[in-house]
Structure formats: structure tokens, C-alpha cells
Design an enzyme around this catalytic site. Structure first.
Site, PDB file in Angstrom:
ATOM      1  N   GLN A   1     -16.350  20.299 -10.833  1.00 51.45           N
ATOM      2  CA  GLN A   1     -17.308  20.820 -11.991  1.00 51.45           C
ATOM      3  C   GLN A   1     -17.521  19.641 -12.842  1.00 51.45           C
ATOM      4  OE1 GLN A   1     -17.266  24.878 -13.675  1.00 51.45           O
ATOM      5  NE2 GLN A   1     -15.997  24.076 -15.346  1.00 51.45           N
TER       6      GLN A   1
ATOM      7  N   GLY B   1     -11.922  21.316 -18.639  1.00 54.46           N
ATOM      8  CA  GLY B   1     -10.664  20.874 -18.077  1.00 54.46           C
ATOM      9  C   GLY B   1     -10.737  20.069 -16.889  1.00 54.46           C
TER      10      GLY B   1
ATOM     11  N   GLY C   1      -5.208  26.425 -21.838  1.00 56.69           N
ATOM     12  CA  GLY C   1      -6.092  25.492 -21.612  1.00 56.69           C
ATOM     13  C   GLY C   1      -7.402  25.392 -22.389  1.00 56.69           C
ATOM     14  N   HIS C   2      -7.980  26.569 -22.564  1.00 64.70           N
ATOM     15  CA  HIS C   2      -8.900  26.455 -23.434  1.00 64.70           C
ATOM     16  C   HIS C   2      -8.643  26.153 -24.755  1.00 64.70           C
ATOM     17  CE1 HIS C   2     -10.270  29.728 -20.529  1.00 64.70           C
ATOM     18  NE2 HIS C   2     -11.413  29.009 -20.550  1.00 64.70           N
TER      19      HIS C   2
ATOM     20  N   GLN D   1     -22.837  32.012 -10.954  1.00 65.52           N
ATOM     21  CA  GLN D   1     -21.966  31.152 -10.212  1.00 65.52           C
ATOM     22  C   GLN D   1     -20.913  31.935  -9.394  1.00 65.52           C
ATOM     23  OE1 GLN D   1     -20.398  29.628 -14.391  1.00 65.52           O
ATOM     24  NE2 GLN D   1     -18.540  29.715 -13.143  1.00 65.52           N
TER      25      GLN D   1
HETATM   26  O1  PAF Z   1     -15.527  26.568 -16.240  1.00 66.46           O
HETATM   27  C1  PAF Z   1     -15.956  27.645 -16.554  1.00 66.46           C
HETATM   28  O2  PAF Z   1     -15.478  28.167 -17.111  1.00 66.46           O
HETATM   29  C2  PAF Z   1     -17.286  28.046 -16.081  1.00 66.46           C
HETATM   30  O3  PAF Z   1     -17.741  27.375 -14.919  1.00 66.46           O
HETATM   31  C3  PAF Z   1     -18.530  27.277 -17.190  1.00 66.46           C
HETATM   32  C4  PAF Z   1     -18.307  25.726 -17.269  1.00 66.46           C
HETATM   33  C5  PAF Z   1     -17.896  27.824 -18.435  1.00 66.46           C
HETATM   34  C6  PAF Z   1     -19.831  27.571 -16.770  1.00 66.46           C
HETATM   35  O4  PAF Z   1     -19.988  28.925 -16.580  1.00 66.46           O
END
Ligand code: PAF
Length: 278
Positions: free
Chosen positions: A151, A145, A34-35, A59
Site C-alpha cells: 500500500q 505503517g 500503530g496509529h 477498497q
Molecule cells: O491503511 C488504511 O487504513 C487504509 O487503506 C487507508 C490508507 C486509510 C485508505 O483508506
């Protein structure tokens, strides 16, 4: 050759010489396909690509969840190299939140339902770290994504409200062959849970099929999703939502574009997924 920098000063110095536009992919590491798809777009659309690797403690509500978040920076940097990423920013917690740091970015209504309700404080942590990263990297474009659809909306709202000029781009969810959305958390699934987990996508597809056949009652669509999930004993649904895709308000009738989404627990692992009805 991918360069790795760890401090704000090193990042600033590396970016001063970087050709623009800059494409940025913020991550918490444990990089997967995905990344890779985000990095590939960042590279294709921009002259310089930057990836951040930072497991953001703000978070995570549950310290145990933070503790067990998977990490392998060496492998992550290797993947960035394979994808031709120019710069990796891998800061320490103190570099992101220096002593005396005392600001929280709290996005309003869009951050309240669904994941916001299930994980209090989560989106404050996300919005705060992404605001810092956006400000440090100053990219033309940033890539996220759509699996984390809420988000994406929270970050768009934050960037708009804080007049951050980085364009926030959402890309399609990448899936395993059996439909399971690729996620760093999948590594925690036991073999039995992994075998059961595709039910999440199947449940959403069943409701999307019903919608395509003409079902417009949001309750009926929620029921279709729940019924499919109920047939899998290892799946414990947390919520099933049919919401307006822009506001995330729950709907009674699906007559405009909607987002079907769910959070499901498999043992200690919590998976989320969604499907747009449009
Ligand atoms: O989606 C993520 O991996 C995280 O929530 C992010 C956007 C890198 C913020 O830490």
C-alpha cells in the site's frame, strides 16, 4: 483540543487557519497503538496534525468484510485527543464520493501482485480515496505503517504520478509483545486464533534468520516460512513471497534488498505481515 469536522467545506475552513507544515494520518478508524505511533510522528514533525477516519467502501471487495469492519468513532476521537491531534476529518461516504462521482485512480504494475492479486480492486479503492484525501488536506507529509508495505508503494507511486506534493512517509510496524503485528483486524481473532497468530511473524523471522546465515535462494526462504506456518494447524497461508523490495517482482536469488511477505488466514480473518531483508 481536537476539533472534528465532517464536510469538505468545514475541513477547508479549518485548514485555512492552520499553521504549516501539516502532517496527515489517513485511517479507517478503530485506532490502535500503530496509529498512535503515526500520530506521534505527525505531531512531532509538523505544526498541525490531521487524522482522517473513513471506512472506505471502495477498497473492500467483499461486502461482508466491509460490514464487519470494526468501528468506534467516539473512542477514535478520544485517542486522537490523547495524542494531541489538532483536527479529525470524519466524513460520510457521500461527502467523500458525492453523487455523480465517477473517477477511479488505478495504479499500474506495483499494485498488481500480492495483495493486488489476492484482493482485486482493492488498490484502486485505496489510491482513489487517498488521492481525494491528499487533495483535500494538502499536507506537507502523510504517514503510513510499513505493515501495509505494498500500500505504501502504491500510494507513493500515485502521489508521484499525479504530482501531489505530499511526502509519503512509511513508519515501522508496531507489534504486540509476542510479535503479532498490530492491526484493526486482530479483534476478529478467536482466543485460539489469537494464540496461534504470532506464527506469522515467527515464520518471517525464521526466513530472515536463514538469510542472515547466508541463504540466498528465494525458494529456500519461502520454504522456511511455509514450514513454520505449516506447524500451526489454524494458520492457512495464502501466499509467501520473496520479492524485490522496489518492484515486488518475485526473486530467484536474494542479492539486493528484498521483501519477505505473507498473507495468512485464521478462520475468516486474513492477516498480512512482512520483513525487509536489507
Ligand atoms: O491503511 C488504511 O487504513 C487504509 O487503506 C487507508 C490508507 C486509510 C485508505 O483508506
Amino acid at each position: 483540543m481536537t476539533r472534528v469536522v465532517r464536510t469538505r467545506a468545514e475541513l477547508r475552513e479549518a485548514l485555512a487557519a492552520a499553521p504549516r507544515p501539516i502532517g496527515f494520518v489517513p485511517t479507517m478508524g478503530w485506532l490502535h497503538v500503530g496509529h498512535r505511533s503515526l500520530m506521534q510522528r505527525a505531531r512531532a514533525d509538523n505544526a498541525t496534525s490531521v487524522v482522517s477516519i473513513f471506512v472506505n467502501p471502495r477498497q473492500f471487495g467483499d461486502p461482508a468484510d466491509l460490514e464487519r469492519y470494526p468501528r468506534n468513532e467516539a473512542r477514535d476521537v478520544e485517542i486522537c485527543g490523547e495524542e494531541g491531534v489538532d483536527l479529525v476529518f470524519a466524513p460520510t461516504v457521500d461527502e467523500v464520493y458525492p453523487p455523480g462521482f465517477d473517477t477511479t485512480v488505478a495504479v499500474g504494475a506495483i499494485a498488481k501482485p500480492l495483495e493486488g492479486a489476492a484482493r482485486p480492486g482493492h488498490f484502486d479503492g485505496v489510491a482513489t480515496v487517498v488521492a481525494i484525501l491528499f487533495s483535500l488536506v494538502d499536507a506537507e507529509r502523510a504517514y503510513f505503517g510499513r505493515k501495509d508495505y505494498q500500500q505504501l508503494l502504491v500510494i507513493r507511486q500515485m502521489a508521484r504520478d499525479l504530482a501531489i506534493p505530499t511526502e509519503v512517509i512509511g513508519l515501522p510496524t508496531v507489534r504486540e509483545a509476542d510479535g503479532l503485528a498490530v492491526s484493526s483486524r486482530n479483534v476478529h481473532l478467536s482466543p485460539a486464533e489469537r494464540a496461534a497468530a504470532p506464527v506469522v511473524h515467527r515464520s518471517l523471522m525464521a526466513a530472515a534468520d536463514a538469510w542472515r546465515r547466508g541463504e540466498r535462494s528465494a525458494d529456500a526462504l519461502r520454504r522456511v516460512t511455509r514450514d513454520v506456518l505449516a506447524a500451526e494447524p489454524l494458520a492457512v497461508p495464502e501466499y509467501v513471497s520473496v520479492a524485490d523490495a522496489r518492484t515486488l517482482h518475485e526473486l530467484e536469488t536474494v542479492d539486493a534488498s528484498a521483501l519477505l511477505s505473507t498473507a495468512v488466514r485464521f478462520g475468516p480473518t486474513r492477516l498480512i505481515d512482512n520483513e525487509a531483508l536489507e
